[in-house]
Structures are given as structure tokens and as C-alpha cells.
Enzyme design. Sequence first.
Site, short mmCIF file in Angstrom:
data_model
loop_
_atom_site.label_atom_id
_atom_site.label_comp_id
_atom_site.label_asym_id
_atom_site.label_seq_id
_atom_site.Cartn_x
_atom_site.Cartn_y
_atom_site.Cartn_z
N GLU A 480 0.69 -1.23 0.17
CA GLU A 480 -0.07 -0.01 0.00
C GLU A 480 0.72 1.30 -0.13
OE1 GLU A 480 -2.37 -0.68 3.33
OE2 GLU A 480 -3.83 -2.09 2.31
N GLU A 546 -6.34 -6.77 -2.52
CA GLU A 546 -6.87 -7.39 -1.27
C GLU A 546 -8.45 -7.41 -1.31
OE1 GLU A 546 -5.27 -5.32 2.17
OE2 GLU A 546 -3.05 -5.70 1.44
#
Length: 872
Positions: A480, A546
Site C-alpha cells: 500500500e 486485497e
Amino acid sequence: MKKILFLVYCVFTFSTLSAQQRYELTDGWRCANIKEVQVGGSQISTVGYSLNNWMPATVPGTVLTTLLNNKKVPDPFYGMNNLQIKDVYDTGNAYYTYWFVKSFTQTAVGDEQIWLKLRGVNYKCEVFLNGKKVNAITHEGMHLRQQYNITKLLAANGENRLAILVYPPDFPGAPNGGQGGDGTIAKGLTTAYTAGWDWIQPVRDRNTGIWDKVFIEKTKGINLENPHVVTLVPGIRLPEGIQQPAMIRTSCEIENPLNRTVSGFIQYTLDGKVIKTAVALKSGEKKTVKLPDFELKNPKLWWPSGYGKQPLYKISFSFVDAAGKTADLENVQFGVREISTRWNEQTRSRENLVNGQKIFIKGGNWIISDAMLRFSNERYDAEVRFHRDMNLNLIRIWGGAIIERPEFYEACDKYGMLVFQDFWFSGDCNGKWQDPLKKDDQWIRRQYPDDHGLVLTAAADQIKMIRNHASLAFWCGGNEITPPDDILLPLKERILPELDGTRYFFDYSNTNDMSYNSIGGNGDGPYNIQDPKTFWSYKTYPYNSEVGSVGVGDYASLERFIPKQNMIAPQNGQEPDSVWAYHKYIPYDHHIDPYGKAKDARDFAMKAQLVNYDQYRALMEGFSAHMWDWYTGTIIWKTQNPWTSMRGQMYDYYLDVNACLYGTRKGAEPLHIMMNPLDSMLTVVNNGFATQRNIMVQASIYDLDGKLQDQVQAFAEIAPSTVQRMFPIQTQLKKMKGKDGAFVLLKLLNPQQQVLSENFYWLPGSDGKYTGLQQMKSAELKVTATKTTKGEIEVRLKNDATNTLAFFNRVALVNTTTGERILPAFYSDNYFSVLPGEEKMIVVGASEQGNTSLSVAVYGWNVKRQLFPIKK
């Protein structure tokens, strides 16, 4: 890196030449806390120093593992035991600073060189051998191999003692409940998850220890290291048939520790041909040598799971001196394949290709095999096999843990799992968001870790360690978030091109370059339970790194880590029991209640499996239904847990499967028939490379007793790598209106009427409740279990035609005497239903259990639990 590869079910050993010897230092280690030892490494590492009061140590392993094995701490995976173990942040680092000592026998004769190799120590260490300091500078960094030439330090009589002082991370971080605690653990190059995350409680020693393997290696002078094999497969290939040639491109590092110039050849043999190149090295010289390219005729190509087979080649690089003697060799296993990517303008996401064929990514996020780093080949093999059995084709290694071990990659090579490997960064610790639980602000956290040069050194080392694996498909800068620019740019523009050069690099896990984020937010998720219809109707990120949900195991799983007094079923809208909360339970919200409010924990666990199956089947079906239109792939968050957590898992920490695995397995079938819950449209997805011709698409509707009420079918032709909408069964389902539910059985049949895909849905009544399921009559299955010549167990389950449907049945292989499950065990299917008059066969695989008496347990929604003996 020297490789001796041990794979469960697939063992091979390269022939060992007299020029090379390598063995692992495992048994016989002793340890003591630094506060208990009054002398230094020079004395401790002498053979005469007494270790009588020292504890047996587990190596490879962490300090916490050693303490647990010596019964000094309770099992931190059970109940609230973890709260009873002292945390390094509170105690100070000395509490978990330990000496590890090991004696071994080794000499060197003539040109022989002896090397000490440590594949992983966390976090710092000092190394002593026979009273002498081995490493001139303190080693730092969990993710960095060490190698020392110890030839001159060996004892003349061959009796040697190694002593290693291991320190915890300098900044263990406050375990304050944040993602990575207060974030400061990321100031060092270590495992960030150990300060706690939303799926794990803090690991009290922060993984301090000699956590990976320790080797002694002997060479005849010259040392070969880090061989590199690149395979180039031009064109668009198919798995079967004669193949056009592939190019094999190789290199190897070579070092001359002798006090004279050495000349000879580096060579290997492949397909009956010897490929070699001449080399001369001055004393003390080390360099990388490229060998001639080799054209491999009719190569056996490696494919991801679901698309083809996974053949592997084995070669040995050797150095042969001018006299024709072999001085050293390096063994390598690799697969011939080429992985590439391109941008899909329709989906606005990255599309991945293997051997020229586009592959729809169906992946799972992986944290680490065990939170306390208790790795084994057997566990790696089992976990990766579970992913293969789910019909997944990719595993993403999350950035808050490690570069996975070679043994993990060997299992992925074997089972056809592509790997998406993150480096050691995460948005939570590394400053992506404001976070009141973090000690430092975003600007400071953005520059973690403190030593950027160490990161680059470690990255180069770890790239060399795993780059030959066919399964390794992609590199990623971090979870991320990117690393800081002075890490990102050298990694991306220099280190990876020089040391690998064949794999696509994503700056971070949800970068727009992977999946264009036109929706806003963080570019991934959701992570909580969804209405199954959502996966079909809501367009999320086109290559979602995800997306996930719940994952409570069944009652047998819960019993392994929840004390009896805490076995209290969660209820919608109420706070869960403290142990459930500590083990990161996330609510199932109202999704249990339509099956009837859970009466107790056992009832809850059974109903949770119905929700689990439906949830993950819908997730995979929703993404597959929009293949190449909305999506190029998805990666489930997550598919496994390294601790006894209750969220995001297809099997529990103890390797016991739950219904999430089988719902995923069903929804991710390469050739799959499914029903759109929005409009009852039958849809077929074909991930393969061949057209499916003259396929019968069949839908059968049953009432709650299992009696056929309607059937509709039609022939179809399904093109390769496509999704095809067939026909709705809305009209047929409307006939069931007013009922308390129905069952729908979908089948794809080939021209020989063999089942290619089967999918069984249970539908609620018009009020959205499963009242009919709650009122089902009991069913009794006739079960026989027989051990086959392959070592597997065939379980046949027959439902008499006069019976009602036997709904949602679980098969488990158990110890006859204790009733405990044999783990791991692998089932060809589970959580399945058997219609009246139908017979199903389930194949069970497990390792041999010696003389232990085994039985098969069978139970279901309306089938009482029974044990059945296994016939020979």
C-alpha cells in the site's frame, strides 16, 4: 545459495561430488540469556567452557520458541496466554538477548575451504568460533544472509565451538493495538507484524533469534554462489504438443579464496549438452561469469495451476579446474516459462501472461507460515497445496513479513502457484495515513527504516536467493506504499534489472499501474462480510490486491485454542466473548440469523460454515463472471493465518480446513457453471485455452426434501478464456414462490455425459430466511471408506432414494481412539450435499500415521455424526 531441496511427496537429491559437502547445524544447540552469562564470546566459544546449566535451544527458531519448548512460557496461541508472556518493549532488549552455542566437528585439508552460512538472524548478532570473533562488524538486519570463510579459525583436532550472541530489534515498538503497534518497529529491517496487527496479537520477542537455517559447507578452494537461470519462451504457447525452442540464459558468481591464480571452466549439463565457459581468477577475486546462451529443443513448459503441468529441470553448475578436478558445484531447479504483462484498456488494469497466454489471476494473500517462524518443508507443502486445491493460481506475500524462504518457493514451483513478492514496507507503519496510535508523524515514518543502505543490500541478497524459482512472478515495492525514493529508484532502476531483469515490478500493492483506482479510497477491500449479490453487482478495483471477509473455523478448530468456558456463540449486535475478541473475531452481522439464531458455539460454528461457503463462492464467481470486462484478477485477503486468528482463513493455524476453502474451490473452478443471484442467469466461465464444444448446460430445481421439481438444459459452445451468459431460470424459480426455500443443482456435461462442473445452491424462502433448512428431516448416509493402493482413502457416501436430501456434509479423517482429526488432510471435496438416490465419492489424502487406527467421521446439517472404519 546452495540448495538441497526436500519436498514432501516429491523428493530428489542431486549427486554430491567429493568436492563439496554441506550440512545443517540443527540439533545440540544450547542457549542462555545474556544476564546469566558473565563472560564474553571469546570464552564461551572455547570447547572447554561449561554449558551444563544452559537450556536446549531450537535452531532454526526464535527465543520465544525455545522458551516455549522448554516450558518457560505458556502457548501464546491458546486463549489469553499471550498476555502472560513479557513483552520486549516493557522488559528492555536484554530480556530477550541470548547466546546460542553449538559444537561441531570439521577440519580442512589442503585447498579445502570451510564456510559458515547463516540464512537469517534477527536482529543483530556477534559471531565467535573457537575463541575468535568471526564477524568484524556486528551483523544487522533480519532479511540478510551471512557467509564467513572460517577455514583458518577451525580447531586442528576438528572439535569446534560456535557461539552467536543475538539481540532483538533496536526498536521493538510499543504494542499499543495499532497496525504494527506504534510503528517504530519499522525503523529497523525486521518483521513489522510482530508488534501486532488487526489479525494478530503482538509476538513478545519480536521474532528474535537464529530464525533460519545455519549451514557448514566445504569446497575444494573455489566457491560458486548465486547461480542465475533465466528462461525465454517466445510466442504464444499451448500446454500440449511439440514446443518451439526456449532460450536458457545463465550466470554464476565465483570466488577464489586461495593465495594463487586459478583457471578452469564453469559448466553445467542440460538435455545431454555441456554448456561451459573458461574463467581465470586471481587470488581473492570474486566476479559474476555469464555462460553461453543455450537453445533448449522441445522444452517442457511450466504453467500456473489450472492451465497446465509444472515440469521442473535440474542442473548442477560446477567449477572444473585446469587439472579436470571439480572444486565446487551449485545445484539449481527451475521451470521453463516466461511471464509478461500488458495493460488492459477495457478493465484499466494490468493483465498477466504466461508463455504468451493471458492468465486470469485468482490469488490469496499470505502473511507468513508461522508467527513464531517455526517453518518446515511439510507445512509449506501442505499450505501451498491447499492454495492449489482452492483452484487459485497466485499467492501474494504481504510486505509486513519476510521474503519467503526457498522451501516455500519450491512448493509453489511444484503446485503451479505464481508468487507476488512484496518488499518490507507497509502503509500502516511507513506513513501513508495519519494515525494517532503511531509515535512519529507521517513525514518521519515515510523515511523508515533508518538505514536505507541496509535495505538495498538486503534486497539484492534476497533477490539472488529466490530468483531462479519458476513460481516467482512479480516484485512489489511494498504493501500500500512505496519505499522512500532513495530505496525505490535504485531497486527499480538498477538492482532488479541487474540481478533479475525478467519480472514486472509494481511500485506498491495497489498502485494505479496495477489496478487503476477510479473509485477512490485505498484501492483495495472491502474486508468484511458482504451480501453475496454484492460481488456480482458492485464493480470494485479491476485487479484487487486485497478483498476478503470472515473465516471462523468449525467447532473442532475452535476447541484447539478457545477454553471451554469461553465457548460462547457471538450474537448479532452484541460484543463477542473476550477470547473471541482477542483472537480477532469480526462479526458475521446478520448473516447467521437467517439459519436460526445460534444456540451455542457448536451451532454457531456449523452455521458459520454455510455463510463461509456462500461468501467465498460468491466472491470468486462475481469476479470470474466479469473476467476481462471488469477485472483481470483478484487476490483474497487473506487465505491463511500464522496465528490462531478467526478472520480471513481457508484453513486454521493447525491446518484444519473449513468451508471457506471449498466455497473458494468451487467458485474458482477453471471451467465453471454458476448462477447470477441478481437475475438467476446461468453463466459459464472457461479459463482454459481450448473451446468447450457440445457442452450440456443443465439446471435442476429441487424442493427441501430433495425431490426434483423442474429441469432445464441446453447445448452450448464455450470459447477459451471467456464468460458466457446462457439462460435464466427465473421462471422456474418463481414456481417455488411461497415455499421455504429450494435447492438448485447446476451441471456442465460433456458429450459422454460426464460431469465437468457441478454447483449446488441453497436458496432462502421469499422472506430471505432459511426456514426450510431448519425444518429438514434427518437423513442417514451409508458410508464406506477404503484405503487404495495409492495410499489414499476413498469415501463413498450413498443416500437411499427414500431419504430426504443429506445437506452440507463434512468428512474428517480422525484418530479412532481419541477422535482427534489427522492434520493436515486433503479432501477432493467437502461441505457437500447428497441427493436422494445419489452416491458421491470423496478422496482423502494424508501422510502415513504408522499403527494409529484411523476412521472417517461424517456429519452434516441434517446428518448426525458417525465414525466409519477404514477398510484395507
